[in-house]
Motif scaffolding. Sequence first.
Motif, PDB file in Angstrom:
ATOM      1  N   GLY A  80       1.490   1.982   9.159  1.00 33.16           N
ATOM      2  CA  GLY A  80       2.942   2.120   9.209  1.00 33.16           C
ATOM      3  C   GLY A  80       3.438   3.525   8.967  1.00 33.16           C
ATOM      4  O   GLY A  80       4.607   3.736   8.653  1.00 33.16           O
ATOM      5  N   GLY A  81       2.537   4.509   9.085  1.00 31.69           N
ATOM      6  CA  GLY A  81       2.913   5.902   8.876  1.00 31.69           C
ATOM      7  C   GLY A  81       2.777   6.311   7.418  1.00 31.69           C
ATOM      8  O   GLY A  81       2.380   5.521   6.552  1.00 31.69           O
ATOM      9  N   ILE A  82       3.141   7.551   7.151  1.00 35.72           N
ATOM     10  CA  ILE A  82       2.961   8.134   5.819  1.00 35.72           C
ATOM     11  C   ILE A  82       4.247   7.982   5.005  1.00 35.72           C
ATOM     12  O   ILE A  82       5.337   8.295   5.480  1.00 35.72           O
ATOM     13  CB  ILE A  82       2.556   9.614   5.949  1.00 35.72           C
ATOM     14  N   ASP A  83       4.088   7.484   3.781  1.00 38.88           N
ATOM     15  CA  ASP A  83       5.252   7.318   2.904  1.00 38.88           C
ATOM     16  C   ASP A  83       5.692   8.645   2.291  1.00 38.88           C
ATOM     17  O   ASP A  83       6.899   8.916   2.174  1.00 38.88           O
ATOM     18  CB  ASP A  83       4.916   6.337   1.771  1.00 38.88           C
ATOM     19  N   VAL A 138       0.846  -1.178   0.000  1.00 39.21           N
ATOM     20  CA  VAL A 138       0.000   0.000   0.000  1.00 39.21           C
ATOM     21  C   VAL A 138       0.887   1.237   0.000  1.00 39.21           C
ATOM     22  O   VAL A 138       1.918   1.273   0.690  1.00 39.21           O
ATOM     23  CB  VAL A 138      -0.928   0.002   1.239  1.00 39.21           C
ATOM     24  N   CYS A 139       0.499   2.250  -0.764  1.00 40.01           N
ATOM     25  CA  CYS A 139       1.215   3.537  -0.772  1.00 40.01           C
ATOM     26  C   CYS A 139       0.402   4.527   0.050  1.00 40.01           C
ATOM     27  O   CYS A 139      -0.744   4.840  -0.300  1.00 40.01           O
ATOM     28  CB  CYS A 139       1.382   4.040  -2.199  1.00 40.01           C
ATOM     29  N   VAL A 140       0.987   5.026   1.116  1.00 41.08           N
ATOM     30  CA  VAL A 140       0.274   5.926   2.027  1.00 41.08           C
ATOM     31  C   VAL A 140       0.717   7.363   1.760  1.00 41.08           C
ATOM     32  O   VAL A 140       1.884   7.710   1.955  1.00 41.08           O
ATOM     33  CB  VAL A 140       0.537   5.557   3.501  1.00 41.08           C
ATOM     34  N   LEU A 141      -0.230   8.179   1.297  1.00 42.24           N
ATOM     35  CA  LEU A 141       0.061   9.567   0.949  1.00 42.24           C
ATOM     36  C   LEU A 141      -0.587  10.508   1.957  1.00 42.24           C
ATOM     37  O   LEU A 141      -1.766  10.353   2.294  1.00 42.24           O
ATOM     38  CB  LEU A 141      -0.466   9.900  -0.442  1.00 42.24           C
ATOM     39  N   ILE A 149      -7.687  11.116  18.232  1.00 41.32           N
ATOM     40  CA  ILE A 149      -6.837   9.986  18.645  1.00 41.32           C
ATOM     41  C   ILE A 149      -6.991   8.837  17.645  1.00 41.32           C
ATOM     42  O   ILE A 149      -6.002   8.218  17.218  1.00 41.32           O
ATOM     43  CB  ILE A 149      -7.211   9.516  20.071  1.00 41.32           C
ATOM     44  N   ASP A 150      -8.232   8.565  17.246  1.00 44.19           N
ATOM     45  CA  ASP A 150      -8.481   7.475  16.298  1.00 44.19           C
ATOM     46  C   ASP A 150      -7.843   7.761  14.939  1.00 44.19           C
ATOM     47  O   ASP A 150      -7.331   6.849  14.273  1.00 44.19           O
ATOM     48  CB  ASP A 150      -9.983   7.271  16.130  1.00 44.19           C
ATOM     49  N   TYR A 151      -7.878   9.024  14.504  1.00 40.12           N
ATOM     50  CA  TYR A 151      -7.267   9.406  13.223  1.00 40.12           C
ATOM     51  C   TYR A 151      -5.767   9.142  13.278  1.00 40.12           C
ATOM     52  O   TYR A 151      -5.173   8.583  12.339  1.00 40.12           O
ATOM     53  CB  TYR A 151      -7.543  10.885  12.940  1.00 40.12           C
ATOM     54  N   GLU A 152      -5.166   9.516  14.405  1.00 37.27           N
ATOM     55  CA  GLU A 152      -3.733   9.306  14.602  1.00 37.27           C
ATOM     56  C   GLU A 152      -3.403   7.810  14.582  1.00 37.27           C
ATOM     57  O   GLU A 152      -2.435   7.375  13.941  1.00 37.27           O
ATOM     58  CB  GLU A 152      -3.309   9.922  15.934  1.00 37.27           C
ATOM     59  N   MET A 153      -4.218   7.018  15.270  1.00 39.04           N
ATOM     60  CA  MET A 153      -3.969   5.581  15.350  1.00 39.04           C
ATOM     61  C   MET A 153      -4.146   4.910  13.983  1.00 39.04           C
ATOM     62  O   MET A 153      -3.427   3.957  13.654  1.00 39.04           O
ATOM     63  CB  MET A 153      -4.908   4.941  16.370  1.00 39.04           C
ATOM     64  N   LYS A 160       6.979  12.276  11.087  1.00 42.53           N
ATOM     65  CA  LYS A 160       7.199  10.837  11.004  1.00 42.53           C
ATOM     66  C   LYS A 160       7.116  10.328   9.564  1.00 42.53           C
ATOM     67  O   LYS A 160       7.431   9.149   9.308  1.00 42.53           O
ATOM     68  CB  LYS A 160       6.185  10.101  11.876  1.00 42.53           C
ATOM     69  N   ALA A 161       6.679  11.184   8.642  1.00 46.11           N
ATOM     70  CA  ALA A 161       6.590  10.766   7.245  1.00 46.11           C
ATOM     71  C   ALA A 161       7.981  10.442   6.711  1.00 46.11           C
ATOM     72  O   ALA A 161       8.971  11.099   7.058  1.00 46.11           O
ATOM     73  CB  ALA A 161       5.944  11.864   6.411  1.00 46.11           C
ATOM     74  N   LYS A 162       8.044   9.427   5.838  1.00 47.70           N
ATOM     75  CA  LYS A 162       9.350   9.010   5.307  1.00 47.70           C
ATOM     76  C   LYS A 162       9.915  10.036   4.319  1.00 47.70           C
ATOM     77  O   LYS A 162      11.137  10.165   4.177  1.00 47.70           O
ATOM     78  CB  LYS A 162       9.207   7.650   4.632  1.00 47.70           C
TER      79      LYS A 162
END
Length: 643
Positions: free
Chosen positions: A157-160, A60-63, A147-151, A222-224
């Motif tokens: 695995g965070g934002i790519d 998955v690509c997380v943007l 909090i739920d949005y953050e989780m 935290k984004a890569k």
Amino acid sequence: MINKVINKTKEISYREAGKFEETRFEKIHNVIFESSTEASILVAHEIANLIRRKEELGEVCVLGLATGSSPVKVYEELVRMHREEGLSFKNVVTFNLDEYYPIDVDNIQSYYYFMHDHLFNHVDILHENINIPDGTVSDQDLHQYCIDYEMKIQSYGGIDFQLLGIGRTGHIGFNEPGSHINSGTRAITLDYITRVDAAPAFLGLKNVPRKAITMGVGTVRKAKRIVLLAWGINKADIVKQAIEGEMSSQVPATYLQEHDNTTFVLDIEASSELTRVKTPWLVKSCRWNDELKCKAVIWLSELTKKPFLKLTDKDYNDNGMSSILTEEGAAYDLNIKMFNKMQHTITGWPGGKPNVDDSNRPERSEPAKKRVIIFSPHPDDDVISMGGTFARLVEQGHEVHVAYQTSGNIAVSNEEALKFVEVSKVLNSNSTEVDSIIHFLKNKSKNDIDTLEVRKLKTTIRKSESLAATRYVGLPDENVHFLELPFYETGTIKKGKLTEADIRIMCELIDDIKPHQIYAAGDLADPHGTHKVCLDALFEALKILKPESYMKDCWVWLYRGAWHEWETYQIDMAVPMSPDQVLKKRQSIFYHQSQKDGVMFQGDDNREFWVRAEDRNRATAKKYKDLGLADYEAIEAFKRFYF
């Protein structure tokens, strides 16, 4: 200087396409492009390559996505690649940075609406993979929702890849000054400047929400990979602070200095305050062309608070400019050269002074009577920006034409329109059309687009004001042209794209008049973008008409609008005004009554347009005086455009 390890693939691609030079002043990698369009396409291709790479790996690509005007062309290019090159978004999960609160999803100013309008409705992304903060969540559920949005972001695995813009407060997302470096997704109160910047889209500050939901600084960091976009002169100061300043909660974008894979992507205007752009002689050895010499000597004069002719060799040496003297010799010779250069920009004859030697004048002496077109993006830019020069051209016998490129109807408030139509009702009590307009204006909701009749009314108001102003200046009505370029006539803040129809209208007028001079707004800081589109329309028309024989005798002069003036070194023609001429200009602006007292699109400056214009013109005159030149009441400035 803080050294960073920069991703090699990213560094090569951006270095090849844009202008990048690492300096001791800069703490964030940045690249500069000639145009935001070129830069946006490159950023879109980086995103597309990431999506394809992830797809090949079965991942998955997380943007992380941004809204506002900055990323619009990025999204346009992604949509084009989906349609024409088969770019699929089925493996993409998106998280938007922020959303106004409270706001409904069907509100055309919501970021939900924005993202679907610009991207999601045009690609094959799965609906369940779209995540945008919910502006309708209840107050009591808001804390848990954040909090739920953050989780949920963490669950992927965070934002790519995180796309950002930057606000004039230095905010990223809606992380306003005072935001903590480790902050997470939360509700926040918007800064006044942020709300002012949003006011045009909401048709007034009073309609802008005071709160928002935003990803936190910690979430973003935290984004890569992070790419921040900044376009236009309005962003120049904050871009400099973010890239060169100390890390501070007062400028949240400075927190990106500690991220090891961030790039700021800038256009020329947004980069203009960076040390390597504004004063390159402080960074490296320079190749001293005439423009850079002028820029540097003016800078030195302003820094030392000395006129040109009082600058010494020591002043040059003490301020990092010894190399310019090795080319020019003594300061004395260079000072006289710069004094004469700036002196020759001054003229009281903007159309050229007949029967004189024009070798040291900004305009030609012949023909003595010139045909002139003044292009005005809105129906008041002509008098606000160059009202003194406009009047001078008419007084000196030139054939002057004014062309209002757009109707400006969107800038007439509903209250102002209602006032006029109620007068019309008194004069024409049996008109059903008047009754219909009154009913619409009194019952208009925030999402309603003006009807065609209301737009015609608002257009008529602006036309009438323009004719009153041009008559006051002395221009015959037949020399006033209302072009009503189609790109503008959407009835909303969002305008259409420039089309062949717009350019054809421009070409037809120019071809009909065959001007010796064209004046046009070169002010790209206009907060709702119309000036830039109007300038692009002119540039396209000039390309088409350039082979025509009469265009060889046509000179183009660019003026700035109500928001900024040309830098002193950029000025090619300075037209001084006497106190009486300043008052005449003021009166011509007053004829635009619908734009006084609370105009909708005045940006972050609460002064009325006539006050801004006078203050700016007086400031330009003072700069000339401080350089050791003549002392005038006010000066209007122009830069020549070569096509």
